[in-house]
Scaffold this active site. Sequence first.
Site, PDB file in Angstrom:
ATOM      1  N   ARG A  56       1.055  -1.178   0.255  1.00 10.04           N
ATOM      2  CA  ARG A  56       0.233  -0.443  -0.349  1.00 10.04           C
ATOM      3  C   ARG A  56       1.047   1.390  -0.097  1.00 10.04           C
ATOM      4  O   ARG A  56       1.732   1.543   0.470  1.00 10.04           O
ATOM      5  CB  ARG A  56      -1.163  -0.054   0.935  1.00 10.04           C
ATOM      6  CG  ARG A  56      -2.300   1.281   1.324  1.00 10.04           C
ATOM      7  CD  ARG A  56      -2.712   0.848   2.111  1.00 10.04           C
ATOM      8  NE  ARG A  56      -3.561  -0.091   1.678  1.00 10.04           N
ATOM      9  CZ  ARG A  56      -3.940  -1.615   2.905  1.00 10.04           C
ATOM     10  NH1 ARG A  56      -3.857  -1.357   3.977  1.00 10.04           N
ATOM     11  NH2 ARG A  56      -5.063  -2.434   2.341  1.00 10.04           N
ATOM     12  N   GLU A 108      -2.268   6.085 -13.734  1.00 12.97           N
ATOM     13  CA  GLU A 108      -2.433   4.993 -13.272  1.00 12.97           C
ATOM     14  C   GLU A 108      -4.435   5.004 -14.371  1.00 12.97           C
ATOM     15  O   GLU A 108      -5.527   6.135 -13.712  1.00 12.97           O
ATOM     16  CB  GLU A 108      -2.819   5.021 -12.014  1.00 12.97           C
ATOM     17  CG  GLU A 108      -1.843   4.398 -11.795  1.00 12.97           C
ATOM     18  CD  GLU A 108      -1.518   3.312 -10.855  1.00 12.97           C
ATOM     19  OE1 GLU A 108      -1.832   2.592 -10.763  1.00 12.97           O
ATOM     20  OE2 GLU A 108      -0.543   3.089  -9.154  1.00 12.97           O
ATOM     21  N   ARG A 151      -5.764   9.197 -12.980  1.00 16.75           N
ATOM     22  CA  ARG A 151      -4.741   9.552 -12.298  1.00 16.75           C
ATOM     23  C   ARG A 151      -3.317   9.591 -12.183  1.00 16.75           C
ATOM     24  O   ARG A 151      -2.456   8.371 -13.273  1.00 16.75           O
ATOM     25  CB  ARG A 151      -4.009   8.207 -10.562  1.00 16.75           C
ATOM     26  CG  ARG A 151      -3.961   9.032  -9.197  1.00 16.75           C
ATOM     27  CD  ARG A 151      -3.590   7.997  -8.507  1.00 16.75           C
ATOM     28  NE  ARG A 151      -2.449   6.927  -8.380  1.00 16.75           N
ATOM     29  CZ  ARG A 151      -2.103   5.987  -7.516  1.00 16.75           C
ATOM     30  NH1 ARG A 151      -2.536   5.523  -6.666  1.00 16.75           N
ATOM     31  NH2 ARG A 151      -0.372   6.098  -7.492  1.00 16.75           N
TER      32      ARG A 151
HETATM   33  N1  LIG Z   1      13.997   6.945 -11.062  1.00 18.74           N
HETATM   34  C1  LIG Z   1      12.836   7.637  -9.940  1.00 18.74           C
HETATM   35  N2  LIG Z   1      13.763   7.821  -9.920  1.00 18.74           N
HETATM   36  C2  LIG Z   1      13.325   7.957  -8.371  1.00 18.74           C
HETATM   37  N3  LIG Z   1      11.660   7.300  -6.893  1.00 18.74           N
HETATM   38  C3  LIG Z   1      11.102   6.226  -8.060  1.00 18.74           C
HETATM   39  C4  LIG Z   1      12.221   6.315  -9.244  1.00 18.74           C
HETATM   40  N4  LIG Z   1      10.859   4.838  -9.959  1.00 18.74           N
HETATM   41  C5  LIG Z   1      10.549   4.777  -9.248  1.00 18.74           C
HETATM   42  N5  LIG Z   1      10.987   5.101  -7.815  1.00 18.74           N
HETATM   43  C6  LIG Z   1      10.192   4.798  -6.739  1.00 18.74           C
HETATM   44  O1  LIG Z   1       9.224   3.495  -6.915  1.00 18.74           O
HETATM   45  C7  LIG Z   1       7.630   3.985  -6.535  1.00 18.74           C
HETATM   46  C8  LIG Z   1       6.849   2.830  -7.824  1.00 18.74           C
HETATM   47  O2  LIG Z   1       7.561   2.612  -8.761  1.00 18.74           O
HETATM   48  P1  LIG Z   1       6.279   3.637 -10.172  1.00 18.74           P
HETATM   49  O3  LIG Z   1       7.145   3.803 -11.073  1.00 18.74           O
HETATM   50  O4  LIG Z   1       5.449   4.331  -9.620  1.00 18.74           O
HETATM   51  O5  LIG Z   1       5.580   2.031 -10.097  1.00 18.74           O
HETATM   52  P2  LIG Z   1       4.886   1.004  -9.504  1.00 18.74           P
HETATM   53  O6  LIG Z   1       4.273   0.256 -10.626  1.00 18.74           O
HETATM   54  O7  LIG Z   1       5.003   0.244  -9.655  1.00 18.74           O
HETATM   55  O8  LIG Z   1       3.796   1.653  -8.448  1.00 18.74           O
HETATM   56  C9  LIG Z   1       7.373   4.730  -7.041  1.00 18.74           C
HETATM   57  O9  LIG Z   1       6.812   5.170  -6.271  1.00 18.74           O
HETATM   58  C10 LIG Z   1       8.768   5.954  -6.096  1.00 18.74           C
HETATM   59  O10 LIG Z   1       8.862   6.524  -5.409  1.00 18.74           O
HETATM   60 MG   LIG Z   2       3.369   3.623  -9.023  1.00 21.43          MG
END
Ligand SMILES: Nc1ncnc2c1ncn2[C@@H]1O[C@H](COP(=O)(O)OP(=O)(O)O)[C@@H](O)[C@H]1O
Ligand SMILES: [Mg+2]
Length: 307
Positions: A226, A281, A264
Amino acid sequence: MSESTARLALATCAQLPDLDPDDLPLRDALAARGVPTDVVVWDDPTVDWAAYPHVLIRSTWDYTDRPAQFADWTRRVERTSTLFNPADVVAWNIDKAYLRDLEQRGVPIVPTIWLDPERNLNARAIHTRFPAFGDFVIKPTVSAGSRDTGRYDAGVTPSRSLAITHAKNLLAVGRRVMLQRYLTQVDTQGESALVYVDGEFSHCVRKEPLLEGPYRAGEKEGVLFRERVLAARDATEQERAVADMVVSELGKIFPDRAPLLYTRVDLIPDDENQPVVLEVELAEPSLFFEHAPGAVERFADAVRARL
Ligand SMILES: Nc1ncnc2c1ncn2[C@@H]1O[C@H](COP(=O)(O)OP(=O)(O)O)[C@@H](O)[C@H]1O
Ligand SMILES: [Mg+2]
């Protein structure tokens, strides 16, 4: 509503048979508008989806291991019912390759190197794509809740080795991989999630940075993660501009579908402190109702109007 007895199906996953707590206010808000709901597990083979004129996808978070099965399910539901959001939109949104699409349309995204399994990249080829210094992220293009997502330090040899193994393991099973620099502003500013209802901006929340890294295979297996919300916050003008652009481009990509019931847009600041899209999303996002006054009422009104 076409039939007074028709119930709205809220699709969830087997691990969350009562929905994610984030969505509980939604059931009450819909009930208050005369919309009875059933919470239904998307891959439960005993469910008769045709009995539901409308199906709203909510906490179906376990689909990332079986994206094809999930996409099939959305198409199957759509043969007999109206699905929010529609199946073609969900299919586009399951694989973060859609970010390439948005980038080509001029939307600023987190700078990304894409590694395709078809190219059979060896360890050296993967390694040369890593940044020379600083932290970086390896993640599959199909994921949710940070699953299979790892943060590494380019300046530390064992960390680079772990990153190679991580990328190779994903590619070996046919998954496409994203390589991004870790955008460090997120550590102090967090991530912003801007929620749109029927194409109109509804609310914005601030999420905590999630990645501590390094990732080790198996660590998060089976865990439904979550996202932690710090607070509602006002979206900045720049954030609104980027997220509005996403919504407007979605209108062009899906002219027959827009406005979507929910969108989103997750943004993080780049090194120049400009918001860039981390992900969009359209399938099963948390909508963070409890953090934003008025949000659940707005959303329930929008759902009611579509029945
Ligand atoms: N390039 C990045 N720089 C900083 N934080 C990142 C990066 N990519 C991912 N994150 C962190 O990882 C989390 C999950 O990545 P995300 O791309 O949102 O994939 P998911 O679909 O799993 O939510 C993000 O909420 C963020 O906190
Ligand atoms: Mg995410």
